[in-house]
Design a protein around this motif. Structure first.
Motif, PDB file in Angstrom:
ATOM      1  N   PHE A 152      -5.423  -0.682   5.030  1.00 63.53           N
ATOM      2  CA  PHE A 152      -4.694   0.519   5.432  1.00 63.53           C
ATOM      3  C   PHE A 152      -5.006   1.717   4.532  1.00 63.53           C
ATOM      4  O   PHE A 152      -5.117   2.837   5.012  1.00 63.53           O
ATOM      5  CB  PHE A 152      -3.188   0.243   5.440  1.00 63.53           C
ATOM      6  CG  PHE A 152      -2.795  -0.805   6.429  1.00 63.53           C
ATOM      7  CD1 PHE A 152      -2.687  -0.511   7.778  1.00 63.53           C
ATOM      8  CD2 PHE A 152      -2.560  -2.114   6.029  1.00 63.53           C
ATOM      9  CE1 PHE A 152      -2.332  -1.476   8.704  1.00 63.53           C
ATOM     10  CE2 PHE A 152      -2.207  -3.090   6.940  1.00 63.53           C
ATOM     11  CZ  PHE A 152      -2.089  -2.781   8.282  1.00 63.53           C
ATOM     12  N   ILE A 153      -5.139   1.466   3.235  1.00 62.86           N
ATOM     13  CA  ILE A 153      -5.354   2.579   2.310  1.00 62.86           C
ATOM     14  C   ILE A 153      -6.666   3.296   2.606  1.00 62.86           C
ATOM     15  O   ILE A 153      -6.810   4.494   2.337  1.00 62.86           O
ATOM     16  CB  ILE A 153      -5.304   2.081   0.845  1.00 62.86           C
ATOM     17  CG1 ILE A 153      -5.037   3.262  -0.089  1.00 62.86           C
ATOM     18  CG2 ILE A 153      -6.567   1.344   0.458  1.00 62.86           C
ATOM     19  CD1 ILE A 153      -4.775   2.855  -1.521  1.00 62.86           C
ATOM     20  N   ARG A 154      -7.623   2.581   3.192  1.00 60.74           N
ATOM     21  CA  ARG A 154      -8.900   3.210   3.554  1.00 60.74           C
ATOM     22  C   ARG A 154      -8.735   4.288   4.621  1.00 60.74           C
ATOM     23  O   ARG A 154      -9.608   5.131   4.807  1.00 60.74           O
ATOM     24  CB  ARG A 154      -9.885   2.148   4.046  1.00 60.74           C
ATOM     25  CG  ARG A 154     -10.393   1.200   2.978  1.00 60.74           C
ATOM     26  CD  ARG A 154     -11.561   0.383   3.494  1.00 60.74           C
ATOM     27  NE  ARG A 154     -12.029  -0.562   2.501  1.00 60.74           N
ATOM     28  CZ  ARG A 154     -11.653  -1.836   2.439  1.00 60.74           C
ATOM     29  NH1 ARG A 154     -10.800  -2.311   3.331  1.00 60.74           N
ATOM     30  NH2 ARG A 154     -12.119  -2.624   1.510  1.00 60.74           N
ATOM     31  N   GLN A 155      -7.611   4.233   5.319  1.00 66.29           N
ATOM     32  CA  GLN A 155      -7.374   5.211   6.378  1.00 66.29           C
ATOM     33  C   GLN A 155      -6.725   6.496   5.864  1.00 66.29           C
ATOM     34  O   GLN A 155      -6.586   7.466   6.616  1.00 66.29           O
ATOM     35  CB  GLN A 155      -6.463   4.594   7.452  1.00 66.29           C
ATOM     36  CG  GLN A 155      -7.022   3.338   8.095  1.00 66.29           C
ATOM     37  CD  GLN A 155      -6.063   2.753   9.107  1.00 66.29           C
ATOM     38  OE1 GLN A 155      -5.512   3.476   9.936  1.00 66.29           O
ATOM     39  NE2 GLN A 155      -5.851   1.440   9.042  1.00 66.29           N
ATOM     40  N   ILE A 156      -6.338   6.497   4.579  1.00 60.56           N
ATOM     41  CA  ILE A 156      -5.634   7.663   4.031  1.00 60.56           C
ATOM     42  C   ILE A 156      -6.617   8.449   3.158  1.00 60.56           C
ATOM     43  O   ILE A 156      -6.728   8.228   1.946  1.00 60.56           O
ATOM     44  CB  ILE A 156      -4.400   7.230   3.210  1.00 60.56           C
ATOM     45  CG1 ILE A 156      -3.549   6.234   3.998  1.00 60.56           C
ATOM     46  CG2 ILE A 156      -3.560   8.456   2.837  1.00 60.56           C
ATOM     47  CD1 ILE A 156      -2.383   5.661   3.209  1.00 60.56           C
ATOM     48  N   GLU A 157      -7.354   9.330   3.771  1.00 58.31           N
ATOM     49  CA  GLU A 157      -8.387  10.077   3.062  1.00 58.31           C
ATOM     50  C   GLU A 157      -7.805  10.931   1.934  1.00 58.31           C
ATOM     51  O   GLU A 157      -8.458  11.161   0.916  1.00 58.31           O
ATOM     52  CB  GLU A 157      -9.161  10.964   4.044  1.00 58.31           C
ATOM     53  CG  GLU A 157     -10.032  10.196   5.032  1.00 58.31           C
ATOM     54  CD  GLU A 157     -11.152   9.440   4.340  1.00 58.31           C
ATOM     55  OE1 GLU A 157     -11.614   9.898   3.275  1.00 58.31           O
ATOM     56  OE2 GLU A 157     -11.555   8.383   4.865  1.00 58.31           O
ATOM     57  N   SER A 158      -6.578  11.383   2.100  1.00 56.80           N
ATOM     58  CA  SER A 158      -5.984  12.279   1.104  1.00 56.80           C
ATOM     59  C   SER A 158      -5.804  11.607  -0.255  1.00 56.80           C
ATOM     60  O   SER A 158      -5.724  12.294  -1.274  1.00 56.80           O
ATOM     61  CB  SER A 158      -4.623  12.794   1.591  1.00 56.80           C
ATOM     62  OG  SER A 158      -3.712  11.724   1.778  1.00 56.80           O
ATOM     63  N   LEU A 159      -5.736  10.275  -0.286  1.00 61.95           N
ATOM     64  CA  LEU A 159      -5.490   9.591  -1.557  1.00 61.95           C
ATOM     65  C   LEU A 159      -6.661   9.719  -2.522  1.00 61.95           C
ATOM     66  O   LEU A 159      -6.473   9.706  -3.738  1.00 61.95           O
ATOM     67  CB  LEU A 159      -5.157   8.114  -1.329  1.00 61.95           C
ATOM     68  CG  LEU A 159      -3.802   7.832  -0.673  1.00 61.95           C
ATOM     69  CD1 LEU A 159      -3.518   6.333  -0.656  1.00 61.95           C
ATOM     70  CD2 LEU A 159      -2.672   8.568  -1.401  1.00 61.95           C
ATOM     71  N   ARG A 160      -7.861   9.833  -1.993  1.00 63.09           N
ATOM     72  CA  ARG A 160      -9.018  10.037  -2.882  1.00 63.09           C
ATOM     73  C   ARG A 160      -8.881  11.364  -3.623  1.00 63.09           C
ATOM     74  O   ARG A 160      -9.114  11.448  -4.821  1.00 63.09           O
ATOM     75  CB  ARG A 160     -10.317   9.991  -2.090  1.00 63.09           C
ATOM     76  CG  ARG A 160     -10.711   8.607  -1.615  1.00 63.09           C
ATOM     77  CD  ARG A 160     -12.080   8.631  -0.981  1.00 63.09           C
ATOM     78  NE  ARG A 160     -12.482   7.330  -0.513  1.00 63.09           N
ATOM     79  CZ  ARG A 160     -13.090   6.416  -1.260  1.00 63.09           C
ATOM     80  NH1 ARG A 160     -13.344   6.668  -2.524  1.00 63.09           N
ATOM     81  NH2 ARG A 160     -13.439   5.257  -0.742  1.00 63.09           N
ATOM     82  N   ASP A 161      -8.508  12.396  -2.886  1.00 63.60           N
ATOM     83  CA  ASP A 161      -8.320  13.703  -3.515  1.00 63.60           C
ATOM     84  C   ASP A 161      -7.104  13.688  -4.433  1.00 63.60           C
ATOM     85  O   ASP A 161      -7.084  14.358  -5.460  1.00 63.60           O
ATOM     86  CB  ASP A 161      -8.151  14.782  -2.451  1.00 63.60           C
ATOM     87  CG  ASP A 161      -9.422  15.022  -1.658  1.00 63.60           C
ATOM     88  OD1 ASP A 161     -10.513  14.791  -2.207  1.00 63.60           O
ATOM     89  OD2 ASP A 161      -9.316  15.428  -0.480  1.00 63.60           O
ATOM     90  N   LEU A 162      -6.096  12.896  -4.064  1.00 64.29           N
ATOM     91  CA  LEU A 162      -4.878  12.820  -4.856  1.00 64.29           C
ATOM     92  C   LEU A 162      -5.153  12.217  -6.228  1.00 64.29           C
ATOM     93  O   LEU A 162      -4.488  12.550  -7.208  1.00 64.29           O
ATOM     94  CB  LEU A 162      -3.844  11.974  -4.107  1.00 64.29           C
ATOM     95  CG  LEU A 162      -2.379  12.151  -4.485  1.00 64.29           C
ATOM     96  CD1 LEU A 162      -1.934  13.594  -4.260  1.00 64.29           C
ATOM     97  CD2 LEU A 162      -1.511  11.198  -3.664  1.00 64.29           C
ATOM     98  N   GLY A 163      -6.143  11.327  -6.314  1.00 66.54           N
ATOM     99  CA  GLY A 163      -6.452  10.679  -7.579  1.00 66.54           C
ATOM    100  C   GLY A 163      -7.264  11.545  -8.532  1.00 66.54           C
ATOM    101  O   GLY A 163      -7.313  11.267  -9.734  1.00 66.54           O
ATOM    102  N   PRO A 175      -6.782  14.692  -9.750  1.00 72.75           N
ATOM    103  CA  PRO A 175      -6.063  15.305 -10.882  1.00 72.75           C
ATOM    104  C   PRO A 175      -5.719  14.301 -11.982  1.00 72.75           C
ATOM    105  O   PRO A 175      -5.693  14.658 -13.162  1.00 72.75           O
ATOM    106  CB  PRO A 175      -4.792  15.865 -10.223  1.00 72.75           C
ATOM    107  CG  PRO A 175      -5.159  16.067  -8.805  1.00 72.75           C
ATOM    108  CD  PRO A 175      -6.100  14.944  -8.473  1.00 72.75           C
ATOM    109  N   ALA A 176      -5.441  13.044 -11.604  1.00 72.36           N
ATOM    110  CA  ALA A 176      -5.116  12.016 -12.602  1.00 72.36           C
ATOM    111  C   ALA A 176      -6.306  11.782 -13.521  1.00 72.36           C
ATOM    112  O   ALA A 176      -6.166  11.754 -14.757  1.00 72.36           O
ATOM    113  CB  ALA A 176      -4.710  10.721 -11.912  1.00 72.36           C
ATOM    114  N   LEU A 177      -7.485  11.628 -12.939  1.00 73.40           N
ATOM    115  CA  LEU A 177      -8.683  11.447 -13.758  1.00 73.40           C
ATOM    116  C   LEU A 177      -9.024  12.732 -14.500  1.00 73.40           C
ATOM    117  O   LEU A 177      -9.506  12.691 -15.634  1.00 73.40           O
ATOM    118  CB  LEU A 177      -9.859  11.010 -12.885  1.00 73.40           C
ATOM    119  CG  LEU A 177      -9.805   9.584 -12.332  1.00 73.40           C
ATOM    120  CD1 LEU A 177     -11.077   9.268 -11.563  1.00 73.40           C
ATOM    121  CD2 LEU A 177      -9.590   8.562 -13.443  1.00 73.40           C
ATOM    122  N   GLY A 178      -8.743  13.881 -13.864  1.00 76.52           N
ATOM    123  CA  GLY A 178      -9.007  15.156 -14.530  1.00 76.52           C
ATOM    124  C   GLY A 178      -8.180  15.313 -15.789  1.00 76.52           C
ATOM    125  O   GLY A 178      -8.671  15.804 -16.815  1.00 76.52           O
TER     126      GLY A 178
END
Length: 217
Positions: free
Chosen positions: A121-132, A134-137
């Motif tokens: 299911f998480i593969r269907q949520i494209e926004s989560l890649r962008d959401l991560g 700032p955390a790595l930043g």
């Protein structure tokens, strides 16, 4: 206040309540075991209303997952560490993650459920890649400052650090019952919490600190 504004406010409130209750149900029962009927019963609404707001069970679960991940990402962005030295900044981030996971156990259970489904299911949520990002930043900024002032080693990247912090903090929730039973230890007990929070800060800082900057004796 206009009637339109009132309806919009009520819609936002209803959707938020449905997400909160759905989070509890999915975390307790898993995706396969969760029932829309149960969510409707707990929210005193109807299946038709849930379908109106989310479209169906899968879409509701995706919204729950996104909200859960957004919670920790939003929490990380509340850290203001630019005025702190890199080691203290790193410690604050590790401790914040520890506290968030212990205070949001549904998040960890949802992560476990999603891994049971092999990330279907998480593969269907494209926004989560962008959401991560700032955390790595945030981590990259802390590591860069530590390398610049010579206090941090330069052979560890942000993903490595994120993995270490996450692994420790997730374990505190995911394995609390089995680990607690085997070693007669209540991981979430207040008398253990401060000590266990400090451990992850100590470990991460010690790992990143240059050997010549570590205390001796």
């Amino acid at each position: 206040m206009s009637e339109t504004h009132i309806r919009q406010r009520d819609a936002v409130r209803t959707r938020a309540e449905l997400l909160d209750v759905a989070t509890e149900v999915f975390a307790d029962s898993g995706y396969s075991g969760a029932r829309i009927d149960e969510i409707a019963r707990r929210t005193r609404t109807t299946k038709r209303m849930i379908y109106y707001y989310f479209g169906g069970k899968e879409q509701l679960y995706l919204a729950v997952l996104e909200k859960a991940y957004r919670g920790i990402r939003d929490k990380e962005q509340t850290l203001h560490v630019h005025d702190l030295d890199p080691a203290e900044s790193l410690r604050r981030l590790a401790e914040l993650t520890y506290d968030h996971h212990l205070e949001n156990t549904e998040f960890i259970r949802l992560v476990a459920i999603e891994n049971i489904h092999r990330g279907r299911f998480i593969r269907q949520i494209e926004s989560l890649r962008d959401l991560g990002k700032p955390a790595l930043g945030l981590l990259e900024d802390i590591l860069a400052r530590g390398r610049e002032d010579g206090s941090f080693r330069d052979d560890v990247d942000a993903v490595d650090v994120h993995l270490l912090i996450s692994a420790y903090c997730v374990f505190q929730v995911a394995n609390r019952y089995t680990f607690g039973h085997l070693f007669e230890l209540e991981l979430e007990a207040s008398e253990n919490r401060d000590r266990l929070r400090s451990v992850i800060g100590d470990v991460v800082v010690a790992w990143l600190t240059n050997p010549e900057d570590r205390p001796t004796g």
